[in-house]
Design an enzyme around this catalytic site. Structure first.
Site, PDB file in Angstrom:
ATOM      1  CD  GLU A   1      -1.048  38.511  15.065  1.00 48.19           C
ATOM      2  OE1 GLU A   1      -0.155  38.417  13.952  1.00 48.19           O
ATOM      3  OE2 GLU A   1      -0.887  39.118  15.945  1.00 48.19           O
TER       4      GLU A   1
ATOM      5  CB  CYS B   1       0.334  41.547  18.865  1.00 49.12           C
ATOM      6  SG  CYS B   1       1.293  40.327  18.239  1.00 49.12           S
TER       7      CYS B   1
ATOM      8  CG  HIS C   1       2.949  42.404  22.576  1.00 56.55           C
ATOM      9  ND1 HIS C   1       1.995  41.672  22.629  1.00 56.55           N
ATOM     10  CD2 HIS C   1       3.737  42.232  21.755  1.00 56.55           C
ATOM     11  CE1 HIS C   1       2.098  40.786  21.621  1.00 56.55           C
ATOM     12  NE2 HIS C   1       3.150  40.909  21.167  1.00 56.55           N
TER      13      HIS C   1
HETATM   14  N1  CAA Z   1      21.421  30.419  28.884  1.00 63.00           N
HETATM   15  C1  CAA Z   1      20.976  31.802  29.120  1.00 63.00           C
HETATM   16  N2  CAA Z   1      20.461  32.740  28.135  1.00 63.00           N
HETATM   17  C2  CAA Z   1      20.946  32.350  26.984  1.00 63.00           C
HETATM   18  C3  CAA Z   1      21.623  30.942  26.540  1.00 63.00           C
HETATM   19  C4  CAA Z   1      21.736  30.228  27.694  1.00 63.00           C
HETATM   20  N3  CAA Z   1      22.358  29.061  27.438  1.00 63.00           N
HETATM   21  N4  CAA Z   1      21.555  30.993  25.259  1.00 63.00           N
HETATM   22  C5  CAA Z   1      21.065  32.025  24.601  1.00 63.00           C
HETATM   23  N5  CAA Z   1      20.659  33.098  25.728  1.00 63.00           N
HETATM   24  C6  CAA Z   1      20.177  34.099  25.816  1.00 63.00           C
HETATM   25  C7  CAA Z   1      20.912  35.061  24.694  1.00 63.00           C
HETATM   26  O1  CAA Z   1      22.173  35.918  25.209  1.00 63.00           O
HETATM   27  C8  CAA Z   1      19.829  36.203  24.324  1.00 63.00           C
HETATM   28  O2  CAA Z   1      19.735  37.087  25.254  1.00 63.00           O
HETATM   29  P1  CAA Z   1      19.593  38.729  25.137  1.00 63.00           P
HETATM   30  O3  CAA Z   1      18.394  38.698  24.422  1.00 63.00           O
HETATM   31  O4  CAA Z   1      19.771  39.467  26.264  1.00 63.00           O
HETATM   32  O5  CAA Z   1      20.684  39.202  24.051  1.00 63.00           O
HETATM   33  C9  CAA Z   1      18.559  35.193  24.386  1.00 63.00           C
HETATM   34  O6  CAA Z   1      18.917  34.208  25.166  1.00 63.00           O
HETATM   35  C10 CAA Z   1      17.905  34.853  23.026  1.00 63.00           C
HETATM   36  O7  CAA Z   1      18.978  34.298  22.361  1.00 63.00           O
HETATM   37  P2  CAA Z   1      19.275  34.707  20.976  1.00 63.00           P
HETATM   38  O8  CAA Z   1      19.196  36.248  20.708  1.00 63.00           O
HETATM   39  O9  CAA Z   1      20.320  33.997  20.501  1.00 63.00           O
HETATM   40  O10 CAA Z   1      18.143  33.776  20.098  1.00 63.00           O
HETATM   41  P3  CAA Z   1      17.401  33.460  19.040  1.00 63.00           P
HETATM   42  O11 CAA Z   1      18.015  34.345  17.947  1.00 63.00           O
HETATM   43  O12 CAA Z   1      17.407  32.241  18.554  1.00 63.00           O
HETATM   44  O13 CAA Z   1      15.731  33.924  19.041  1.00 63.00           O
HETATM   45  C11 CAA Z   1      13.928  35.665  19.064  1.00 63.00           C
HETATM   46  C12 CAA Z   1      15.220  35.013  19.931  1.00 63.00           C
HETATM   47  C13 CAA Z   1      14.620  36.465  17.881  1.00 63.00           C
HETATM   48  C14 CAA Z   1      13.434  36.368  20.148  1.00 63.00           C
HETATM   49  C15 CAA Z   1      13.180  34.445  18.672  1.00 63.00           C
HETATM   50  O14 CAA Z   1      12.648  33.587  19.705  1.00 63.00           O
HETATM   51  C16 CAA Z   1      12.244  35.177  17.539  1.00 63.00           C
HETATM   52  O15 CAA Z   1      12.079  35.176  16.454  1.00 63.00           O
HETATM   53  N6  CAA Z   1      10.793  35.336  18.054  1.00 63.00           N
HETATM   54  C17 CAA Z   1       9.646  35.943  17.376  1.00 63.00           C
HETATM   55  C18 CAA Z   1       9.776  37.261  17.171  1.00 63.00           C
HETATM   56  C19 CAA Z   1       9.368  38.142  18.326  1.00 63.00           C
HETATM   57  O16 CAA Z   1       8.967  37.623  19.334  1.00 63.00           O
HETATM   58  N7  CAA Z   1       9.771  39.189  18.289  1.00 63.00           N
HETATM   59  C20 CAA Z   1       9.465  40.193  19.214  1.00 63.00           C
HETATM   60  C21 CAA Z   1       9.094  41.584  19.105  1.00 63.00           C
HETATM   61  S1  CAA Z   1       7.768  41.659  17.782  1.00 63.00           S
HETATM   62  C22 CAA Z   1       6.576  41.266  18.550  1.00 63.00           C
HETATM   63  O17 CAA Z   1       6.080  41.626  19.646  1.00 63.00           O
HETATM   64  C23 CAA Z   1       5.082  40.897  17.860  1.00 63.00           C
HETATM   65  C24 CAA Z   1       4.687  39.655  18.260  1.00 63.00           C
HETATM   66  O18 CAA Z   1       4.016  39.228  19.066  1.00 63.00           O
HETATM   67  C25 CAA Z   1       5.549  38.462  17.357  1.00 63.00           C
END
Ligand code: CAA
Length: 383
Positions: free
Chosen positions: A79, A111, A233
């Site tokens: 991709e 993916c 994945h």
């Molecule tokens: N210590 C320990 N844990 C902590 C922490 C700390 N200080 N601060 C936050 N966390 C935890 C949160 O509690 C949360 O845990 P849970 O998931 O259990 O709730 C985790 O860390 C992540 O925190 P946030 O949800 O606040 O994180 P975020 O909103 O900043 O970002 C994300 C997380 C949305 C996954 C982001 O990284 C993202 O957008 N990633 C890309 C999209 C993605 O990977 N999607 C996955 C499905 S799509 C797919 O699989 C296709 C692909 O390849 C992209």
């Protein structure tokens, strides 16, 4: 007749950014990366690397196990396309010196496309059992600077030979698949970075896991505990924990064994997302890092491609897997990598081959050397 993976290898950039460094610059608690999303390092492609060079390196390693003159089909899943018309696989075909009597195609569905290509290739093998198919998947995951997705970036490629009588894994016939039109992650043609609704994408990933599992489980008659391991994945390694718990729960298993997924996450944690290659790098992580003999073990696979298409399928590990999955070479490659500074990371990821002078920091075997008159140029080092 068994069909499946006869040899498999992966490759990633020799450079990475330690997420401790990113956490400092972004003023984020490092535990959010290390524990919350389960990532420690992020592989960063240098200016003279792209999906072609990553894929060619991954495939080149297979030469010690496979007679390349027999490959009659090369499928390139990505991709991170480099051209709207010409398949990236043609450059790889040239760099590897494959036979001219070899079909080459590029496949796309985020993916998921590697899995779609795998299934099509396996059907072909049933009709032409002497065929040898090279399936490569290669990507550079790039999100906007300072976005929540930034620490999940990475890059890498996987290459596998698909054949009858496979040495690594035979793939079971049954699978479950599901398509739903959603905007959880996409990259318009004019953009270098993906757009993503991260929380929505995670939700859909998990919903489609249950839907594909239901169809797979009904077709195969297998339940959760009929699988010794699960490869999910891995957009970030913690996703496997979420998927494992969700699937177990939906199957009525309240305390699933961590041993199902523990080894599958190690490589991803160390290099980040490699989109199309990620699921199959998690298989290598399991095969390469598990001490005990895995022959005969059944693995459940969940492939998810945003947009979205998902598939659940399974396979059984064959007795030749250690010889044809390159554990030592992968360990050496990962150990030899070099940590780069935050400034270098920004410079590498922002490199524009159309407007900037090429800098060639690596002496990698296959290199992207620049663009002349709109034509991409590659070099194979002779050492
Ligand atoms: N210590 C320990 N844990 C902590 C922490 C700390 N200080 N601060 C936050 N966390 C935890 C949160 O509690 C949360 O845990 P849970 O998931 O259990 O709730 C985790 O860390 C992540 O925190 P946030 O949800 O606040 O994180 P975020 O909103 O900043 O970002 C994300 C997380 C949305 C996954 C982001 O990284 C993202 O957008 N990633 C890309 C999209 C993605 O990977 N999607 C996955 C499905 S799509 C797919 O699989 C296709 C692909 O390849 C992209």
């Amino acid at each position: 007749m068994k069909v499946g993976i006869d040899a498999i290898s992966f490759y990633t950039s020799p450079y990475y950014l330690d997420l401790k460094e990113l956490a400092k610059v972004r003023n984020v608690d490092y535990d959010k990366y290390a524990i919350g999303i389960g990532q420690e390092k992020m592989a960063v492609a240098a200016p003279n690397e792209d999906v072609v060079t990553l894929a060619a390196h991954a495939a080149e390693r297979l030469r010690t196990q496979v007679d390349f003159s027999q490959i009659d089909f090369l499928i390139f899943a990505t991709e991170t396309g480099i051209d709207q018309s010409k398949a990236a696989g043609i450059y790889v075909h040239h760099l590897l010196g494959l036979s001219s009597h070899c079909r080459v195609l590029e496949c796309k569905q985020a993916c998921y496309s590697t899995t779609g290509a795998l299934q099509l290739a396996l059907s072909r093998l049933k009709e032409f059992p002497d065929s040898k198919i090279l399936l490569v998947a290669s990507d550079i995951a790039r999100y906007p600077l300072e976005s929540p997705a930034e620490p999940t970036q990475g890059c890498g490629a996987v290459a596998m030979i698909l054949s009858t009588n496979p040495r690594v894994m035979s793939i079971d016939r049954e699978s479950g698949y599901f398509t739903q039109d959603v905007m959880d992650f996409w990259r318009p043609n004019h953009m270098r970075e993906a757009l993503v609704d991260g929380h929505q994408s995670t939700k859909i990933y998990l919903t489609l896991l249950e839907k594909t599992w239901d169809q797979y489980s009904e077709a195969s008659g297998r339940n959760f505990l009929d699988h010794d391991h699960y490869c999910f994945h891995l957009p970030f390694s913690r996703m496997a924990d979420k998927a494992h718990v969700r699937l177990a729960k939906s199957c009525g298993v309240l305390e699933p064994s961590g041993g199902h997924i523990e080894k599958t996450k190690v490589y991803a944690r160390d290099m980040g997302n490699a989109y199309t290659a990620s699921l199959y790098i998690s298989l290598l992580s399991l095969l390469n890092l598990t001490q005990k003999d895995l022959q005969g073990k059944r693995v459940g696979f969940y492939s998810y491609g945003s947009g979205s298409v998902a598939e659940f399928f399974s396979g059984v590990i064959e007795k030749g897997y250690r010889d044809a999955s390159f554990a030592q070479e992968h360990e050496t490659m990962l150990k030899k990598r070099e940590a780069i500074s935050y400034e270098t990371y920004e410079m590498y990821r922002g490199f524009d081959p159309y407007n900037e002078e090429m800098t060639a920091p690596t002496d990698s075997y296959f290199q992207f050397v620049g663009i002349e008159k709109e034509k991409r140029l590659y070099r194979k080092e002779h050492n």
